[in-house]
Scaffold this active site. Structure first.
Site, PDB file in Angstrom:
ATOM      1  N   CYS A   1       1.389  -9.409   3.708  1.00  0.00           N
ATOM      2  CA  CYS A   1       2.715  -8.797   3.760  1.00  0.00           C
ATOM      3  C   CYS A   1       2.947  -8.104   2.427  1.00  0.00           C
ATOM      4  O   CYS A   1       2.030  -7.511   1.876  1.00  0.00           O
ATOM      5  CB  CYS A   1       3.778  -9.854   4.064  1.00  0.00           C
TER       6      CYS A   1
ATOM      7  N   ARG B   1       7.317   0.596   6.081  1.00  0.00           N
ATOM      8  CA  ARG B   1       6.511   0.297   4.902  1.00  0.00           C
ATOM      9  C   ARG B   1       5.027   0.367   5.257  1.00  0.00           C
ATOM     10  O   ARG B   1       4.219   0.880   4.465  1.00  0.00           O
ATOM     11  CB  ARG B   1       6.858  -1.077   4.335  1.00  0.00           C
TER      12      ARG B   1
END
Length: 296
Positions: free
Chosen positions: A247, A189
């Protein structure tokens, strides 16, 4: 050093007076709620606190503040009072994964004004509790039935936000240029190879990858301080300057804040800053740039 408590130490504390308030913050990405797991089996005396509705504010259409915005102080106070938390309480939090969700609860309690020595994470979570042979509420209840919840007195805690540093998007962008901003998401990611949840793939330009999954071993227990320190130094966070974390939605980044403190790279009175909006907020703004690949 950030506080962990072993299952045996928690069991001993629960037999003392006063016992700590234990919060079960188990959570399932994408649902269903872990409330049913709590009802079936839990650490004795633990109260369930829901991440989506009590440890976060509603995301709202388009998630302009991210998928798990910080809860309003009044809402967090209401949730903590519901489970019997007082200003004088010691609180232990646990999940059943790698400790990241427990770290969100730990972070919020610190943010709300609790001193570092009055908030602890159960090392290894509920799995470790069971693995060490500790009894669980629900063990003596017929299969399919819920374990009775104990009576709880109303708490009196007053939430005083500001106990932990917070970044907005502009401050996160600046820290990525002038200090160290750590991205707690999985490497794929971060590199922008996949994005299963948020509007765009990639990372904040200048951020460095330190996946939160690397904070714990295969048994779910937190790594020793020296191993955590080596891991963060390799990512560029050596304790010499300011550091922050983000995050996907602001949850797992809390575990980097905890781990940096546990590693001794940030002092208790000057912890790493958290960007609560994280990538879910950043990527929803088309004016914010996105970097891809291995490099910051």
């Amino acid at each position: 050093m950030a506080d962990l408590i072993t299952p045996r130490a928690l069991a001993d504390s629960l037999a003392g007076h006063p016992p700590p308030v234990v919060l079960d913050v188990r959570w399932r990405l994408g649902g269903p709620s872990a409330r049913a797991d709590h009802a079936a089996r839990r650490v004795p005396g633990a109260a369930f606190v829901d991440l989506d509705t009590e440890l976060a504010a509603p995301a709202g259409p388009g998630a302009p503040r991210g998928r798990h915005p910080l809860p309003e102080p009044e809402r967090l106070q209401e949730a903590l009072r519901r489970v019997g938390v007082h200003d004088s309480s010691t609180v232990v939090v646990y999940d059943d994964a790698d400790g990241s969700v427990a770290a969100r609860a730990w972070w919020l309690l610190r943010w709300a004004g609790f001193a570092a020595d009055r908030v602890a994470i159960l090392d290894g979570g509920f799995a470790a509790w069971l693995a060490e042979g500790c009894s669980a509420a629900g063990d003596d209840v017929p299969a399919g039935e819920a374990a009775p919840e104990p009576a709880r007195e109303q708490g009196t805690v007053v939430v005083r936000p500001g106990g932990m540093p917070v970044l907005d998007a502009d401050a996160a962008a600046g820290l990525a240029r002038t200090g160290v901003l750590l991205d707690a998401r999985a490497a794929a990611r971060y590199r922008g190879e996949t994005e299963p949840v948020d509007p765009r793939a990639g990372h904040i330009p200048g951020a460095r990858n330190a996946p939160s999954a690397g904070n714990a071993g295969q048994d779910g227990r937190w790594l020793p301080p020296d191993e955590l320190a080596a891991r963060f130094r390799a990512a560029g966070a050596d304790g010499a300057g300011p550091v922050g974390a983000y995050c996907g939605s602001g949850v797992t980044a809390s575990s980097l804040v905890f781990a940096l403190e546990r590693a001794g790279l940030t002092p208790v009175d000057a912890p790493a800053a958290l960007y609560p909006g994280s990538w879910s907020e950043w990527s929803a703004d088309p004016d914010r740039p996105a970097a891809t690949g291995e490099s910051p």
